[in-house]
Design a protein around this motif. Structure first.
Motif, PDB file in Angstrom:
ATOM      1  N   ASN A   1       0.845  -1.191   0.000  1.00  0.00           N
ATOM      2  CA  ASN A   1       0.000   0.000   0.000  1.00  0.00           C
ATOM      3  C   ASN A   1       0.881   1.242   0.000  1.00  0.00           C
ATOM      4  O   ASN A   1       1.793   1.352   0.828  1.00  0.00           O
ATOM      5  CB  ASN A   1      -0.897  -0.024   1.244  1.00  0.00           C
ATOM      6  CG  ASN A   1      -1.945   1.059   1.251  1.00  0.00           C
ATOM      7  OD1 ASN A   1      -1.614   2.252   1.230  1.00  0.00           O
ATOM      8  ND2 ASN A   1      -3.204   0.671   1.288  1.00  0.00           N
ATOM      9  N   THR A   2       0.625   2.176  -0.899  1.00  0.00           N
ATOM     10  CA  THR A   2       1.452   3.389  -0.984  1.00  0.00           C
ATOM     11  C   THR A   2       1.461   4.142   0.333  1.00  0.00           C
ATOM     12  O   THR A   2       2.487   4.708   0.733  1.00  0.00           O
ATOM     13  CB  THR A   2       0.951   4.304  -2.112  1.00  0.00           C
ATOM     14  OG1 THR A   2       1.020   3.586  -3.347  1.00  0.00           O
ATOM     15  CG2 THR A   2       1.804   5.556  -2.223  1.00  0.00           C
TER      16      THR A   2
ATOM     17  N   TYR B   1      -0.239  -7.530  -4.268  1.00  0.00           N
ATOM     18  CA  TYR B   1      -0.952  -8.798  -4.408  1.00  0.00           C
ATOM     19  C   TYR B   1      -1.509  -8.923  -5.821  1.00  0.00           C
ATOM     20  O   TYR B   1      -1.435  -9.978  -6.445  1.00  0.00           O
ATOM     21  CB  TYR B   1      -2.086  -8.880  -3.374  1.00  0.00           C
ATOM     22  CG  TYR B   1      -2.861 -10.174  -3.415  1.00  0.00           C
ATOM     23  CD1 TYR B   1      -2.359 -11.320  -2.786  1.00  0.00           C
ATOM     24  CD2 TYR B   1      -4.078 -10.261  -4.070  1.00  0.00           C
ATOM     25  CE1 TYR B   1      -3.063 -12.514  -2.823  1.00  0.00           C
ATOM     26  CE2 TYR B   1      -4.784 -11.448  -4.107  1.00  0.00           C
ATOM     27  CZ  TYR B   1      -4.283 -12.570  -3.485  1.00  0.00           C
ATOM     28  OH  TYR B   1      -4.976 -13.758  -3.530  1.00  0.00           O
ATOM     29  N   GLN B   2      -2.075  -7.845  -6.324  1.00  0.00           N
ATOM     30  CA  GLN B   2      -2.514  -7.780  -7.708  1.00  0.00           C
ATOM     31  C   GLN B   2      -1.334  -7.361  -8.587  1.00  0.00           C
ATOM     32  O   GLN B   2      -0.565  -6.488  -8.203  1.00  0.00           O
ATOM     33  CB  GLN B   2      -3.650  -6.763  -7.870  1.00  0.00           C
ATOM     34  CG  GLN B   2      -4.908  -7.097  -7.088  1.00  0.00           C
ATOM     35  CD  GLN B   2      -5.626  -8.318  -7.627  1.00  0.00           C
ATOM     36  OE1 GLN B   2      -5.511  -8.662  -8.799  1.00  0.00           O
ATOM     37  NE2 GLN B   2      -6.376  -8.991  -6.763  1.00  0.00           N
ATOM     38  N   LYS B   3      -1.227  -7.979  -9.758  1.00  0.00           N
ATOM     39  CA  LYS B   3      -0.140  -7.609 -10.650  1.00  0.00           C
ATOM     40  C   LYS B   3      -0.297  -6.155 -11.087  1.00  0.00           C
ATOM     41  O   LYS B   3      -1.368  -5.731 -11.524  1.00  0.00           O
ATOM     42  CB  LYS B   3      -0.130  -8.521 -11.878  1.00  0.00           C
ATOM     43  CG  LYS B   3       1.082  -8.299 -12.780  1.00  0.00           C
ATOM     44  CD  LYS B   3       1.133  -9.313 -13.905  1.00  0.00           C
ATOM     45  CE  LYS B   3       2.362  -9.086 -14.782  1.00  0.00           C
ATOM     46  NZ  LYS B   3       2.437 -10.083 -15.879  1.00  0.00           N
ATOM     47  N   LEU B   4       0.781  -5.392 -10.967  1.00  0.00           N
ATOM     48  CA  LEU B   4       0.729  -3.965 -11.251  1.00  0.00           C
ATOM     49  C   LEU B   4       0.943  -3.679 -12.733  1.00  0.00           C
ATOM     50  O   LEU B   4       1.615  -4.422 -13.443  1.00  0.00           O
ATOM     51  CB  LEU B   4       1.793  -3.235 -10.434  1.00  0.00           C
ATOM     52  CG  LEU B   4       1.625  -3.285  -8.913  1.00  0.00           C
ATOM     53  CD1 LEU B   4       2.822  -2.658  -8.222  1.00  0.00           C
ATOM     54  CD2 LEU B   4       0.342  -2.587  -8.482  1.00  0.00           C
TER      55      LEU B   4
ATOM     56  N   THR C   1       8.202  -9.870  -6.848  1.00  0.00           N
ATOM     57  CA  THR C   1       7.122  -8.914  -7.093  1.00  0.00           C
ATOM     58  C   THR C   1       6.208  -9.327  -8.236  1.00  0.00           C
ATOM     59  O   THR C   1       5.093  -8.833  -8.358  1.00  0.00           O
ATOM     60  CB  THR C   1       7.684  -7.519  -7.421  1.00  0.00           C
ATOM     61  OG1 THR C   1       8.419  -7.584  -8.660  1.00  0.00           O
ATOM     62  CG2 THR C   1       8.594  -7.024  -6.309  1.00  0.00           C
ATOM     63  N   HIS C   2       6.717 -10.207  -9.109  1.00  0.00           N
ATOM     64  CA  HIS C   2       5.987 -10.626 -10.307  1.00  0.00           C
ATOM     65  C   HIS C   2       5.703  -9.445 -11.239  1.00  0.00           C
ATOM     66  O   HIS C   2       4.744  -9.468 -12.013  1.00  0.00           O
ATOM     67  CB  HIS C   2       4.688 -11.352  -9.933  1.00  0.00           C
ATOM     68  CG  HIS C   2       4.916 -12.478  -8.970  1.00  0.00           C
ATOM     69  ND1 HIS C   2       5.626 -13.612  -9.293  1.00  0.00           N
ATOM     70  CD2 HIS C   2       4.552 -12.620  -7.662  1.00  0.00           C
ATOM     71  CE1 HIS C   2       5.684 -14.413  -8.250  1.00  0.00           C
ATOM     72  NE2 HIS C   2       5.051 -13.836  -7.245  1.00  0.00           N
ATOM     73  N   PHE C   3       6.550  -8.437 -11.121  1.00  0.00           N
ATOM     74  CA  PHE C   3       6.483  -7.309 -12.050  1.00  0.00           C
ATOM     75  C   PHE C   3       7.835  -7.192 -12.740  1.00  0.00           C
ATOM     76  O   PHE C   3       8.880  -7.197 -12.078  1.00  0.00           O
ATOM     77  CB  PHE C   3       6.166  -5.998 -11.324  1.00  0.00           C
ATOM     78  CG  PHE C   3       6.135  -4.813 -12.254  1.00  0.00           C
ATOM     79  CD1 PHE C   3       4.990  -4.521 -12.983  1.00  0.00           C
ATOM     80  CD2 PHE C   3       7.257  -4.008 -12.425  1.00  0.00           C
ATOM     81  CE1 PHE C   3       4.963  -3.450 -13.865  1.00  0.00           C
ATOM     82  CE2 PHE C   3       7.238  -2.939 -13.302  1.00  0.00           C
ATOM     83  CZ  PHE C   3       6.089  -2.662 -14.026  1.00  0.00           C
ATOM     84  N   THR C   4       7.813  -7.083 -14.060  1.00  0.00           N
ATOM     85  CA  THR C   4       9.044  -6.981 -14.835  1.00  0.00           C
ATOM     86  C   THR C   4       9.186  -5.568 -15.385  1.00  0.00           C
ATOM     87  O   THR C   4       8.355  -5.112 -16.172  1.00  0.00           O
ATOM     88  CB  THR C   4       9.046  -7.991 -15.994  1.00  0.00           C
ATOM     89  OG1 THR C   4       8.931  -9.321 -15.461  1.00  0.00           O
ATOM     90  CG2 THR C   4      10.338  -7.886 -16.790  1.00  0.00           C
ATOM     91  N   PHE C   5      10.223  -4.882 -14.953  1.00  0.00           N
ATOM     92  CA  PHE C   5      10.515  -3.553 -15.474  1.00  0.00           C
ATOM     93  C   PHE C   5      11.021  -3.659 -16.913  1.00  0.00           C
ATOM     94  O   PHE C   5      11.817  -4.538 -17.233  1.00  0.00           O
ATOM     95  CB  PHE C   5      11.612  -2.881 -14.652  1.00  0.00           C
ATOM     96  CG  PHE C   5      11.174  -2.315 -13.336  1.00  0.00           C
ATOM     97  CD1 PHE C   5      10.848  -0.977 -13.215  1.00  0.00           C
ATOM     98  CD2 PHE C   5      11.125  -3.118 -12.200  1.00  0.00           C
ATOM     99  CE1 PHE C   5      10.475  -0.440 -12.001  1.00  0.00           C
ATOM    100  CE2 PHE C   5      10.748  -2.594 -10.972  1.00  0.00           C
ATOM    101  CZ  PHE C   5      10.417  -1.256 -10.868  1.00  0.00           C
TER     102      PHE C   5
END
Length: 297
Positions: A79-80, A105-108, A137-141
């Protein structure tokens, strides 16, 4: 601060609380080793398993016992609002820098990640390191997103994941990223098994897990690369291949590092927050023998 060796410490847990004495001792061990900075509350620091209060406490302990070594504090949260609160706690404690991964939790989406960093950097008084860790994180920059975020105020470094072991491919990767970010933003490598490859390819920093427990060998690899002795940096890293293999076998470095700290008597056992567990049985004995063989600790 965002160059050279940044040693990331384990946050030991005892009876479901931060083991303040053991944690302070781990930090104090790093001070005379010559590390360029100390990182706390990263992935090895178990930040995702700690309460806001525990994280603020850990930041204070680390900074209190780090002497003149700059401390980089992880402020990642889902959470920000919590990220901003953690950033405030870290700055009040005296952190010289902060580390932020886009945890969710949700993919960004890319827009959400950019918005996160824009909001946080606008409210910082210390530099920030972008933590690119897709495995957790399951986020790829994309490099282009790194370029956009690196233009924001107070961004000082990017912590990237593993690069190729092929020197030509690794160098091309770093050069491409370097060409699209400001010159004052450093590029740091994580993923200890490929750290020598990253440093030899032009990364200015190594954000190191083993540096938090075994700073001497991590310093030797870093200094060899800084002296443009790529062959020696690679040789030293290759000596640790059995350790890198254990990292891969046990899903990353955390369980291995925690178990090593237990075996060496630096922390009590168990030292990880439940449900995480350190290594048991044959794997534990294998690690104990490896620590002796590699003369670690």
């Amino acid at each position: 601060m965002f160059s050279g060796l940044s040693a990331f410490s384990l946050t030991p847990i005892y009876k479901n609380n931060v083991d303040k004495v053991a944690f302070a001792s781990l930090i104090q061990r790093l001070v005379p080793s010559g590390v360029d900075s100390i990182g706390v509350l990263g992935s090895t620091g178990c930040y995702a398993y700690l309460s806001m209060k525990e994280r603020a406490q850990a930041a204070r302990i680390a900074i209190e016992h780090a002497g003149n070594v700059p401390v980089i504090v992880g402020i990642s949260a889902t959470n920000t609002r919590d990220v901003l609160s953690l950033a405030d706690d870290a700055q009040k404690a005296g952190a010289r820098g902060v580390l932020l991964a886009p945890v969710s939790y949700q993919k960004l989406t890319e827009d959400e990640v950019f918005s996160l960093y824009k909001t946080v950097t606008q409210q910082l008084s210390v530099p920030l390191c972008i933590y690119d860790n897709p495995l957790t994180t399951h986020f790829t920059f994309t490099d282009e997103l790194h370029g956009r975020i690196a233009e924001l105020p107070n961004v000082g470094s990017i912590k990237i994941p593993a690069v190729s072991s092929d020197p030509i491919v690794a160098k091309a990767r770093i050069e491409h990223l370097r060409n699209i970010i400001p010159s004052h933003v450093t590029i740091g490598i994580s993923g200890d098994a490929c750290a020598a490859s990253g440093l030899n390819a032009g990364c200015e920093a190594w954000y190191s897990v083993i540096g938090g427990l075994f700073p001497e060998i991590a310093m030797a690899i870093t200094q060899a690369a800084q002296a443009s002795n790529a062959e020696e940096a690679t040789r030293l890293s290759n000596c640790l291949k059995p350790l890198w293999n254990l990292f891969a076998e046990y899903g990353g470095s955390l369980r291995v590092i925690a178990t090593a700290a237990e075996l060496l008597g630096f922390v009590s056992s168990p030292s990880l927050p439940p449900p995480l567990m350190s290594i048991k049985g044959h794997g534990r004995q294998q690690l104990a023998e490896l620590l002796v063989e590699l003369k670690l600790g």
